[in-house]
Write a protein that holds these residues in place. Sequence first.
Motif, PDB file in Angstrom:
ATOM      1  N   ASP A 124       0.801  -1.222   0.000  1.00 16.37           N
ATOM      2  CA  ASP A 124       0.000   0.000   0.000  1.00 16.37           C
ATOM      3  C   ASP A 124       0.837   1.277   0.000  1.00 16.37           C
ATOM      4  N   THR A 126       2.285   4.648  -1.335  1.00 17.99           N
ATOM      5  CA  THR A 126       1.556   5.639  -2.122  1.00 17.99           C
ATOM      6  C   THR A 126       2.489   6.604  -2.834  1.00 17.99           C
ATOM      7  N   ASP A 127       2.007   7.135  -3.965  1.00 11.95           N
ATOM      8  CA  ASP A 127       2.757   8.161  -4.687  1.00 11.95           C
ATOM      9  C   ASP A 127       2.345   9.540  -4.173  1.00 11.95           C
ATOM     10  N   ARG A 128       2.701  10.569  -4.891  1.00 10.26           N
ATOM     11  CA  ARG A 128       2.418  11.925  -4.414  1.00 10.26           C
ATOM     12  C   ARG A 128       0.932  12.256  -4.337  1.00 10.26           C
ATOM     13  N   ASN A 129       0.132  11.522  -5.094  1.00  5.28           N
ATOM     14  CA  ASN A 129      -1.314  11.741  -5.059  1.00  5.28           C
ATOM     15  C   ASN A 129      -2.028  10.750  -4.152  1.00  5.28           C
ATOM     16  N   ALA A 130      -1.232   9.997  -3.383  1.00  5.27           N
ATOM     17  CA  ALA A 130      -1.750   8.975  -2.466  1.00  5.27           C
ATOM     18  C   ALA A 130      -2.413   7.819  -3.199  1.00  5.27           C
ATOM     19  N   TRP A 131      -1.964   7.560  -4.426  1.00  3.87           N
ATOM     20  CA  TRP A 131      -2.437   6.397  -5.163  1.00  3.87           C
ATOM     21  C   TRP A 131      -1.567   5.193  -4.828  1.00  3.87           C
ATOM     22  N   THR A 132      -2.206   4.024  -4.772  1.00  2.01           N
ATOM     23  CA  THR A 132      -1.495   2.771  -4.520  1.00  2.01           C
ATOM     24  C   THR A 132      -1.428   1.945  -5.808  1.00  2.01           C
ATOM     25  N   HIS A 158      -8.684   1.997   0.407  1.00  6.09           N
ATOM     26  CA  HIS A 158      -7.727   3.111   0.473  1.00  6.09           C
ATOM     27  C   HIS A 158      -8.279   4.322  -0.283  1.00  6.09           C
ATOM     28  N   ASP A 160      -7.409   8.197  -1.980  1.00  7.68           N
ATOM     29  CA  ASP A 160      -6.371   9.130  -2.396  1.00  7.68           C
ATOM     30  C   ASP A 160      -6.623  10.479  -1.730  1.00  7.68           C
ATOM     31  N   ARG A 161      -5.883  11.484  -2.121  1.00  5.81           N
ATOM     32  CA  ARG A 161      -5.987  12.788  -1.458  1.00  5.81           C
ATOM     33  C   ARG A 161      -7.372  13.422  -1.616  1.00  5.81           C
TER      34      ARG A 161
END
Length: 219
Positions: A124, A126-132, A158, A160-161
């Motif tokens: 889980d 996450t990237d900068r956009n809170a994507w998994t 989950h 995202d932002r």
Amino acid sequence: MRSWPLGALLVLGLLSGGACKVEDEVPATLEERLLRAAKRGDLRAVKVLLERGADIEAPDKNPGWTPLIWMAAKGHVEGVNYLLSKGAKVEGRTLKGETGLMTSARWGQLETVSALLDGGAQVDATDRNAWTALMWSCLKGQEEMVVLLLKRGADLEHQDRDGRRPLMLAATKGHASVVKVLLAKGARVDPKGPDGDAVSLARKYGYEDVARLISKQPR
């Protein structure tokens, strides 16, 4: 000093017995050569370059991908396992904040995703956009990848932002098979994101069959 046109330089190179390549005019660093080898999946070259002292975490200039991330994205599972055995950071990040797991999941590489998870990758992350990784797989309609990630503990709910969830992403693109997997695992249908819930999103983009499928679920 006389300035020669590029065409003339190439001809002179051929006449002198060499296959003159423009890229050879400036010698590549060990790290640049390592990244090229990783992109090609050339494990033999990777091993040699690391033995010569190339930095295993060398990032590509533009995407910031490391050799491990390139190997993972391209599906070179042997290369992934070798780099991990040599200490490559399984949670290394691109300039967009993606790990090798996220990138290889987005590219549909089941084997390398499994190898990274076995190597300790956080399912889980996450990237900068809170994507998994699961969110990317749902958006792209990768049913097998979704099943794999859920088996390995991916968070079904989950956010995202902006509050989007995996089911919403699958519904937005009309990926019925992925929606069925998520629903079978107990995905909630009532939460709303910035554009509405999963049912309204499916209808908004013209996927009435998916909307009906979701709306049958208890809220």
